[in-house]
Design a protein around this motif. Structure first.
Motif, short mmCIF file in Angstrom:
data_model
loop_
_atom_site.label_atom_id
_atom_site.label_comp_id
_atom_site.label_asym_id
_atom_site.label_seq_id
_atom_site.Cartn_x
_atom_site.Cartn_y
_atom_site.Cartn_z
N GLY A 61 74.74 110.20 134.84
CA GLY A 61 75.82 109.23 134.64
C GLY A 61 75.42 108.13 133.68
O GLY A 61 76.21 107.69 132.84
N GLN A 62 74.20 107.66 133.79
CA GLN A 62 73.72 106.61 132.89
C GLN A 62 73.66 107.12 131.46
O GLN A 62 74.01 106.38 130.53
CB GLN A 62 72.34 106.13 133.33
N ASN A 63 73.23 108.36 131.29
CA ASN A 63 73.19 108.92 129.93
C ASN A 63 74.59 109.05 129.35
O ASN A 63 74.80 108.79 128.16
CB ASN A 63 72.47 110.27 129.92
N ALA A 64 75.55 109.45 130.17
CA ALA A 64 76.94 109.54 129.70
C ALA A 64 77.47 108.16 129.32
O ALA A 64 78.14 108.00 128.28
CB ALA A 64 77.82 110.18 130.77
N MET A 65 77.17 107.16 130.14
CA MET A 65 77.61 105.79 129.82
C MET A 65 76.95 105.28 128.55
O MET A 65 77.59 104.63 127.72
CB MET A 65 77.30 104.85 130.99
N ARG A 66 75.67 105.57 128.39
CA ARG A 66 74.94 105.15 127.19
C ARG A 66 75.59 105.77 125.94
O ARG A 66 75.79 105.10 124.94
CB ARG A 66 73.47 105.55 127.28
N THR A 67 75.93 107.04 126.02
CA THR A 67 76.53 107.73 124.87
C THR A 67 77.90 107.15 124.55
O THR A 67 78.21 106.88 123.38
CB THR A 67 76.66 109.24 125.17
N ALA A 68 78.73 106.93 125.59
CA ALA A 68 80.05 106.36 125.36
C ALA A 68 79.96 104.95 124.79
O ALA A 68 80.67 104.59 123.84
CB ALA A 68 80.84 106.35 126.67
N LEU A 69 79.06 104.16 125.34
CA LEU A 69 78.88 102.79 124.86
C LEU A 69 78.36 102.78 123.43
O LEU A 69 78.79 101.97 122.60
CB LEU A 69 77.93 102.03 125.79
N GLY A 74 79.00 101.54 118.16
CA GLY A 74 78.69 102.04 116.82
C GLY A 74 79.89 101.99 115.90
O GLY A 74 79.75 101.85 114.68
N ARG A 75 81.08 102.08 116.48
CA ARG A 75 82.31 101.98 115.69
C ARG A 75 82.50 100.57 115.14
O ARG A 75 82.97 100.38 114.03
CB ARG A 75 83.49 102.37 116.58
N PHE A 76 82.13 99.56 115.94
CA PHE A 76 82.33 98.17 115.53
C PHE A 76 81.11 97.57 114.84
O PHE A 76 81.25 96.67 114.02
CB PHE A 76 82.72 97.31 116.75
N ILE A 77 79.93 98.02 115.24
CA ILE A 77 78.69 97.51 114.65
C ILE A 77 77.88 98.71 114.18
O ILE A 77 76.97 99.17 114.89
CB ILE A 77 77.87 96.69 115.68
N PRO A 78 78.19 99.24 113.02
CA PRO A 78 77.49 100.45 112.55
C PRO A 78 75.97 100.24 112.45
O PRO A 78 75.50 99.20 112.00
CB PRO A 78 78.09 100.69 111.16
N GLY A 79 75.23 101.23 112.92
CA GLY A 79 73.77 101.18 112.83
C GLY A 79 73.12 100.45 113.98
O GLY A 79 72.13 100.91 114.53
N ALA A 85 73.45 99.61 122.67
CA ALA A 85 73.87 100.35 123.87
C ALA A 85 72.64 100.84 124.64
O ALA A 85 72.59 100.74 125.87
CB ALA A 85 74.75 101.53 123.47
N GLY A 86 71.66 101.37 123.93
CA GLY A 86 70.44 101.84 124.58
C GLY A 86 69.70 100.71 125.27
O GLY A 86 69.20 100.86 126.39
N ALA A 87 69.63 99.55 124.62
CA ALA A 87 68.95 98.39 125.20
C ALA A 87 69.68 97.91 126.45
O ALA A 87 69.04 97.59 127.47
CB ALA A 87 68.85 97.28 124.17
N LEU A 88 71.00 97.85 126.41
CA LEU A 88 71.77 97.40 127.57
C LEU A 88 71.60 98.34 128.76
O LEU A 88 71.38 97.90 129.89
CB LEU A 88 73.26 97.29 127.22
N MET A 89 71.67 99.64 128.51
CA MET A 89 71.53 100.61 129.61
C MET A 89 70.11 100.61 130.16
O MET A 89 69.92 100.76 131.37
CB MET A 89 71.93 102.00 129.13
N SER A 90 69.12 100.43 129.31
CA SER A 90 67.74 100.36 129.78
C SER A 90 67.53 99.14 130.67
O SER A 90 66.82 99.20 131.67
CB SER A 90 66.77 100.32 128.61
#
Length: 126
Positions: A61-69, A74-79, A85-90
């Motif tokens: 579930g966390q991996n799915a949330m990380r991917t969605a986030l 990524g759409r609003f802040i490219p790169g 997202a990875g930092a927040l989920m970690s």
């Protein structure tokens, strides 16, 4: 399991393992039979309650949330979005794991304190 740490590990299939380091401490007399039994019982409790399986589902579930986030950010802040997202989920998952470890240590230490010799410290890591 080959490791110098003194701990046990439950497996989602229902098996429980203790590390070689923990078993070597038992054979050397640094860990009592009661301490060994408490660790094995603790791990069997994890297996009986399905904690390993539940943890695997949590990680999925966390991996799915990380991917969605990552996709949304990524759409609003490219790169930078996927990194953020990875930092927040970690950060979120790290706090949860730390809380679980603290709770597990407290339970294990209280169980070991009831069955060990008071003159020497317990050699258990959860």
């Amino acid at each position: 399991m080959k490791s110098n740490r003194s701990t046990g590990l439950p497996h989602p299939t229902g098996a429980s393992f203790i590390t070689r380091g923990f078993f070597n401490k038992y054979r050397a007399g640094d860990v009592t039979a009661a301490e060994l039994a408490s660790v094995i019982a603790h791990e069997l409790g994890h297996v009986a309650l399905g904690h390993s399986r539940r943890r695997m589902i949590d990680f999925s579930g966390q991996n799915a949330m990380r991917t969605a986030l990552a996709m949304v950010l990524g759409r609003f802040i490219p790169g930078v979005g996927p990194l953020l997202a990875g930092a927040l989920m970690s950060l979120i998952s790290g706090q949860t794991i730390t809380q679980r470890r603290i709770r597990g240590r407290r339970l294990c230490v209280s169980a070991v304190d009831q069955g060990r010799d008071r003159d020497r410290p317990a050699n258990i890591t959860v």
